[in-house]
Design a protein around this motif. Structure first.
Motif, PDB file in Angstrom:
ATOM      1  N   VAL A   1       8.130  17.831  -7.702  1.00 45.04           N
ATOM      2  CA  VAL A   1       7.639  18.231  -6.379  1.00 45.04           C
ATOM      3  C   VAL A   1       8.529  17.675  -5.279  1.00 45.04           C
ATOM      4  CG1 VAL A   1       5.681  18.086  -4.778  1.00 45.04           C
ATOM      5  CG2 VAL A   1       5.279  18.409  -7.210  1.00 45.04           C
ATOM      6  N   GLY A   2       9.071  16.472  -5.514  1.00 46.07           N
ATOM      7  CA  GLY A   2       9.913  15.853  -4.487  1.00 46.07           C
ATOM      8  C   GLY A   2      11.087  16.717  -4.081  1.00 46.07           C
ATOM      9  N   GLY A   3      11.716  17.350  -5.048  1.00 47.51           N
ATOM     10  CA  GLY A   3      12.837  18.220  -4.725  1.00 47.51           C
ATOM     11  C   GLY A   3      12.411  19.627  -4.370  1.00 47.51           C
ATOM     12  N   GLU A   4      11.398  20.124  -5.050  1.00 47.07           N
ATOM     13  CA  GLU A   4      10.968  21.504  -4.848  1.00 47.07           C
ATOM     14  C   GLU A   4      10.432  21.736  -3.432  1.00 47.07           C
ATOM     15  OE1 GLU A   4      11.043  24.294  -7.160  1.00 47.07           O
ATOM     16  OE2 GLU A   4      12.561  22.842  -7.732  1.00 47.07           O
TER      17      GLU A   4
ATOM     18  N   LEU B   1      12.651  23.824   3.772  1.00 42.71           N
ATOM     19  CA  LEU B   1      13.858  24.024   4.575  1.00 42.71           C
ATOM     20  C   LEU B   1      14.306  25.477   4.570  1.00 42.71           C
ATOM     21  CD1 LEU B   1      13.898  20.932   4.625  1.00 42.71           C
ATOM     22  CD2 LEU B   1      16.345  21.039   4.251  1.00 42.71           C
ATOM     23  N   LEU B   2      14.259  26.116   3.419  1.00 40.25           N
ATOM     24  CA  LEU B   2      14.689  27.514   3.341  1.00 40.25           C
ATOM     25  C   LEU B   2      13.823  28.404   4.226  1.00 40.25           C
ATOM     26  CD1 LEU B   2      15.467  27.824  -0.469  1.00 40.25           C
ATOM     27  CD2 LEU B   2      17.106  28.157   1.390  1.00 40.25           C
TER      28      LEU B   2
ATOM     29  N   VAL C   1       5.875  31.124 -17.837  1.00 36.62           N
ATOM     30  CA  VAL C   1       6.183  32.335 -17.065  1.00 36.62           C
ATOM     31  C   VAL C   1       6.621  31.960 -15.656  1.00 36.62           C
ATOM     32  CG1 VAL C   1       5.249  34.488 -16.150  1.00 36.62           C
ATOM     33  CG2 VAL C   1       4.553  33.692 -18.418  1.00 36.62           C
ATOM     34  N   LEU C   2       5.959  30.977 -15.062  1.00 38.32           N
ATOM     35  CA  LEU C   2       6.315  30.532 -13.712  1.00 38.32           C
ATOM     36  C   LEU C   2       7.682  29.855 -13.704  1.00 38.32           C
ATOM     37  CD1 LEU C   2       2.863  29.111 -12.550  1.00 38.32           C
ATOM     38  CD2 LEU C   2       3.855  31.361 -12.104  1.00 38.32           C
ATOM     39  N   VAL C   3       8.030  29.189 -14.780  1.00 42.03           N
ATOM     40  CA  VAL C   3       9.357  28.571 -14.881  1.00 42.03           C
ATOM     41  C   VAL C   3      10.440  29.640 -14.784  1.00 42.03           C
ATOM     42  CG1 VAL C   3      10.908  27.250 -16.350  1.00 42.03           C
ATOM     43  CG2 VAL C   3       8.491  26.626 -16.221  1.00 42.03           C
ATOM     44  N   ALA C   4      10.234  30.763 -15.459  1.00 40.25           N
ATOM     45  CA  ALA C   4      11.212  31.852 -15.422  1.00 40.25           C
ATOM     46  C   ALA C   4      11.341  32.425 -14.017  1.00 40.25           C
ATOM     47  CB  ALA C   4      10.799  32.948 -16.407  1.00 40.25           C
TER      48      ALA C   4
ATOM     49  N   ILE D   1      14.640  32.731  -8.853  1.00 43.64           N
ATOM     50  CA  ILE D   1      14.780  32.512  -7.408  1.00 43.64           C
ATOM     51  C   ILE D   1      15.932  31.565  -7.118  1.00 43.64           C
ATOM     52  CG2 ILE D   1      13.651  31.530  -5.384  1.00 43.64           C
ATOM     53  CD1 ILE D   1      10.995  32.520  -6.534  1.00 43.64           C
ATOM     54  N   ARG D   2      16.013  30.471  -7.867  1.00 43.09           N
ATOM     55  CA  ARG D   2      17.066  29.477  -7.628  1.00 43.09           C
ATOM     56  C   ARG D   2      18.462  30.056  -7.821  1.00 43.09           C
ATOM     57  NH1 ARG D   2      12.890  27.354  -9.908  1.00 43.09           N
ATOM     58  NH2 ARG D   2      11.948  25.407  -9.249  1.00 43.09           N
ATOM     59  N   LEU D   3      18.593  30.935  -8.785  1.00 44.16           N
ATOM     60  CA  LEU D   3      19.912  31.484  -9.098  1.00 44.16           C
ATOM     61  C   LEU D   3      20.347  32.577  -8.130  1.00 44.16           C
ATOM     62  CD1 LEU D   3      19.666  31.709 -13.008  1.00 44.16           C
ATOM     63  CD2 LEU D   3      20.871  29.990 -11.636  1.00 44.16           C
TER      64      LEU D   3
END
Length: 323
Positions: free
Chosen positions: A6-9, A15-16, A74-77, A82-84
């Protein structure tokens, strides 16, 4: 592990959305990361409810509880996709063009804006305290677990309460985020932190009869006072920090609040409830609300601050008025 994730997410998502938002709509755009806890609470409660109803208590305890966790892949995928594919914001690109990146943003953020880090951490102490008290502690407090359950409600009832709480939280977040674009972040935050000092003990008194209705009303009240200050937070924190260490500064403030408000309640709530009853936990939330209120009073409103690659504008100046 949750803190590392959560700290990074959260800081990255905040910010985005804040840096991509058009003028006057930063609260609206930034509310979407803030909907995460409410949606997650409703979805997880629904998944566990379906799983628990579809099998015997023995099967659920033996292996059924693993099903919701496996489904979360499924949420990980989705998150990986999104990150990529997402691009950096214009504000970050401006900062990059001026070669403002620093090797140790942690050190520079603490050196230049340590006050903002501490105040934002204190500001969020109440929100974390109420959230983890409502979503984690009350699950045991309201249930029938030996030595832990107080209200004596069935597991399905508690899970339905989690679904309702998550939906109420989302409504409060949306409403407060939209109003923060109109009347300012600080005013909305103060409404939530001040209200929490009253609602904390009141909610536990309402739940005291141990009925299904009283539990639903009590947990919903807690979620309202949680959602009001949490809605504008993803817009407010990025507005406080310089672009070159905005990610780090906002992340440190957010996670400081998580430590002070998220970790301690789960440690102190059981002994408080054992000694004073649920009202003891309620007054603990009042204390957290007082801390957060004092921190918000020491801060300025940033609704009209311009987010770009330069230093944060001071509210009330010509630079801030340009937005």
């Amino acid at each position: 592990m949750q803190g590392l994730a959560v700290g990074g997410e959260w800081a990255g998502a905040a910010l985005l959305t804040a840096e991509y938002a058009p003028s006057g709509k930063r609260g609206l755009y930034s509310m979407f990361p803030q909907l995460g806890p409410g949606v997650a609470l409703a979805m997880s409660s629904t998944t566990f409810l379906i799983t628990a109803l579809a099998m015997s208590p023995e099967s659920f305890a033996a292996w059924g509880w693993r099903i919701p966790f496996l489904l979360s892949f499924v949420l990980v995928a989705v998150g990986l996709y999104i990150r990529l594919n997402i691009e950096e914001t214009p504000a970050f690109k401006q900062s990059t063009a001026r070669r403002e990146q620093v090797k140790l943003p942690f050190v520079e953020a603490l050196r230049d804006q340590w006050r903002q880090v501490l105040l934002t951490g204190g500001m969020l102490t109440m929100t974390f305290g109420v959230f983890y008290t409502s979503s984690v502690y009350l699950t045991s407090h309201a249930g029938q677990a030996p030595g832990v359950g107080v209200l004596g409600l069935s597991r399905p009832t508690v899970l339905v309460g989690g679904i309702i709480a998550g939906l109420v939280f989302c409504v409060a977040v949306i409403t407060s985020a939209l109003y923060s674009d109109r009347i300012g972040r600080r005013r909305v935050l103060l409404v939530g932190t001040v209200a929490s000092m009253i609602v904390g003990p009141s909610a536990f008194l309402i739940m005291q009869p141990g009925s299904m209705l009283s539990f639903f009303v009590g947990i919903s009240l807690l979620m309202v006072v949680l959602g009001i200050p949490y809605g504008p937070a993803a817009a407010y924190l990025p507005e406080l920090f310089h672009t070159r260490y905005r990610y780090t500064g906002a992340g440190m403030g957010y996670n400081l609040g998580g430590i002070l408000g998220g970790a301690l309640p789960l440690i102190v709530a059981p002994p408080l409830a054992a000694e004073f009853g649920g009202i003891g936990v309620g007054f603990y939330l009042t204390a957290l609300g007082l801390i957060s209120t004092l921190c918000v009073l020491a801060m300025k409103d940033t609704k009209d601050v311009v987010i770009d690659g330069g230093p944060p504008a001071v509210p009330g100046t010509a630079a801030a008025a340009t937005s």
